[in-house]
Design an enzyme around this catalytic site. Structure first.
Site, PDB file in Angstrom:
ATOM      1  N   SER A  16       0.836  -1.202   0.000  1.00  0.00           N
ATOM      2  CA  SER A  16       0.000   0.000   0.000  1.00  0.00           C
ATOM      3  C   SER A  16       0.875   1.258   0.000  1.00  0.00           C
ATOM      4  O   SER A  16       1.663   1.454  -0.919  1.00  0.00           O
ATOM      5  CB  SER A  16      -0.948  -0.048   1.206  1.00  0.00           C
ATOM      6  OG  SER A  16      -2.002   0.869   1.058  1.00  0.00           O
ATOM      7  N   ASP A  60      -9.172  -4.185  -5.809  1.00  0.00           N
ATOM      8  CA  ASP A  60      -8.598  -3.546  -4.629  1.00  0.00           C
ATOM      9  C   ASP A  60      -9.275  -2.187  -4.431  1.00  0.00           C
ATOM     10  O   ASP A  60      -9.260  -1.351  -5.325  1.00  0.00           O
ATOM     11  CB  ASP A  60      -7.089  -3.372  -4.835  1.00  0.00           C
ATOM     12  CG  ASP A  60      -6.359  -2.881  -3.599  1.00  0.00           C
ATOM     13  OD1 ASP A  60      -6.910  -2.035  -2.868  1.00  0.00           O
ATOM     14  OD2 ASP A  60      -5.226  -3.321  -3.359  1.00  0.00           O
ATOM     15  N   HIS A 114      -7.917  -5.580  -0.332  1.00  0.00           N
ATOM     16  CA  HIS A 114      -6.706  -4.790  -0.462  1.00  0.00           C
ATOM     17  C   HIS A 114      -5.489  -5.693  -0.302  1.00  0.00           C
ATOM     18  O   HIS A 114      -5.381  -6.415   0.684  1.00  0.00           O
ATOM     19  CB  HIS A 114      -6.720  -3.712   0.631  1.00  0.00           C
ATOM     20  CG  HIS A 114      -5.615  -2.715   0.548  1.00  0.00           C
ATOM     21  ND1 HIS A 114      -5.134  -2.212  -0.641  1.00  0.00           N
ATOM     22  CD2 HIS A 114      -4.900  -2.101   1.532  1.00  0.00           C
ATOM     23  CE1 HIS A 114      -4.178  -1.341  -0.382  1.00  0.00           C
ATOM     24  NE2 HIS A 114      -4.002  -1.256   0.917  1.00  0.00           N
TER      25      HIS A 114
END
Length: 398
Positions: free
Chosen positions: A137, A335, A363
């Site tokens: 991320s 996602d 995610h």
């Protein structure tokens, strides 16, 4: 920093960043020692850290717990002049609180560019000529910034749930909004298959209409809560739903929470929201979202930081990382937080980007080395031989 020693014949250290920005790498690795697979654990010392302003690294602090409660509950969709004024007042109070409690000297030095330089100091301190790095991320943005600064000092780099550094903050916000909408639709279609699905009409349009009605209901009058004395406002309901989109593991809990909320009880939604905002059972907060705002306002000063006490340094350009080895970029097709298109764009702009596609909800892709895609990543980390982009295309990743 925190380090888990290699369990077998060591070939080096691998540095992890779990995202955020604001997530404590020290706490995360203490809790989840299986963040990487047993195969990777065997060959590497596993290292993580708290970036500037995060956790144990001179943490940014802005508001006391009760004020944080009110800040997170404040109306995020103001409809009247009075509500708009209140939003501005909270933005000012948050920024002023950060200035008073953290100081400008810290706030102006928590950006990702400086954190990337810190990582090169860490690389040297670990005795590594070249860095082996895994970022999830926001950790992909940190990794990209490192690759921009030190492309020839990379041994291997995996960026899972990639951000596109050429996007402005506003553009990234719009990408996320679209990503979360895709995720909500996926959640609803999955919900219709479950016995405890709280939506009586099993069409996406009807379910979205009922969900929107819940938001409006909470906006008019907060839902009741049997957990503590807080009111469950529209902002907290929205935060709870967004939190559940990060992983399918949350979807059964969200079904229960929405079923209760449709009857006026927001207790379970509040628990979901707390897990996102970093609110602890004793009523205090980790500094996750305070650090998040501080880092974002330095990296993207154009994005919702009108009252921030220090000036940021905008970084919005494509990163080539000329001279780097292959960099593996991983994108998950549905996602919500880092939409798949961003991974495609990052892999294309890097001189030696290799895109791996995870056809799944939620995610991020890498969960510990069990799937075909994860085994490809492990092999790359250990050998530095890049995987073939279509190597796992035939198998759906979960």
């Amino acid at each position: 920093m925190i380090r888990l020693p290699a369990t077998g014949k060591k070939i080096g250290s691998i540095v992890l960043n779990f995202g955020g920005p604001g997530d404590s790498g020290v706490d995360h690795l203490k809790i989840d020692k299986s963040a990487v697979s047993a195969a990777v654990r065997q060959r590497f010392d596993v290292v993580s850290f708290d970036p500037r302003g995060v956790g144990r690294s001179s943490p940014v602090r802005c508001l006391p717990p009760l004020a944080m409660d009110a800040y997170h509950a404040a109306d995020g969709t103001p409809d009247t002049k009075a509500e708009i004024k209140q939003v501005k007042q909270w933005q000012q109070a948050f920024a002023k609180g950060c200035e008073v409690n953290s100081g400008k000297q810290l706030l102006k030095h928590v950006g990702t560019g400086e954190a990337a330089r810190d990582m090169d100091v860490m690389r040297a301190a670990l005795g590594e000529k070249r860095l082996t790095y895994f970022g999830w991320s926001y950790g992909t943005y940190l990794g990209t910034r490192y690759a921009d600064l030190f492309p020839t000092r990379i041994r291997a780099m995996v960026l899972d749930g990639a951000e596109d550094p050429s996007q402005t903050g506003e553009e990234f916000g719009r990408s996320q909004a679209a990503g979360f909408q895709v995720a909500v639709v996926s959640f609803l279609r999955d919900c219709f298959k479950a016995k405890d699905c709280p939506f009586t009409k099993h069409t996406v349009a009807a379910a979205e209409k009922r969900l929107l009605a819940l938001f409006k209901r909470a906006d008019r009058a907060p839902l009741r809560n049997t957990y503590d004395g807080r009111q469950v406002t529209e902002s907290l309901v929205s935060t709870a739903v967004l939190r559940a989109m990060y992983s399918k593991a949350y979807w059964p809990f969200l079904r229960q929470a929405l079923g209760a909320a449709f009857k006026g009880d927001g207790t379970l939604l509040l628990r979901l929201a707390d897990s996102y905002t970093g609110r602890l059972p004793n009523g205090t907060y980790s500094n996750l979202l305070e650090a998040n705002r501080a880092i974002m306002c330095v990296d993207h000063p154009e994005s919702a930081c009108p009252y921030w006490p220090v000036k940021g340094t905008r970084f919005t350009r494509k990163v080539r990382a000329k001279g780097s080895p292959p960099i593996v970029v991983v994108g998950t097709t549905r996602d919500p937080a880092t939409p798949y298109q961003l991974a495609k764009r990052l892999a294309a702009q890097l001189d030696h980007g290799v895109l791996l596609t995870n056809d799944a909800d939620g995610h991020l892709a890498y969960q510990g080395g069990t799937s075909c895609l994860e085994r490809q990543i492990d092999h790359y980390l250990i050998t530095t031989r890049a995987p073939r982009p279509g190597a796992c295309a035939a198998a759906a990743q979960t």
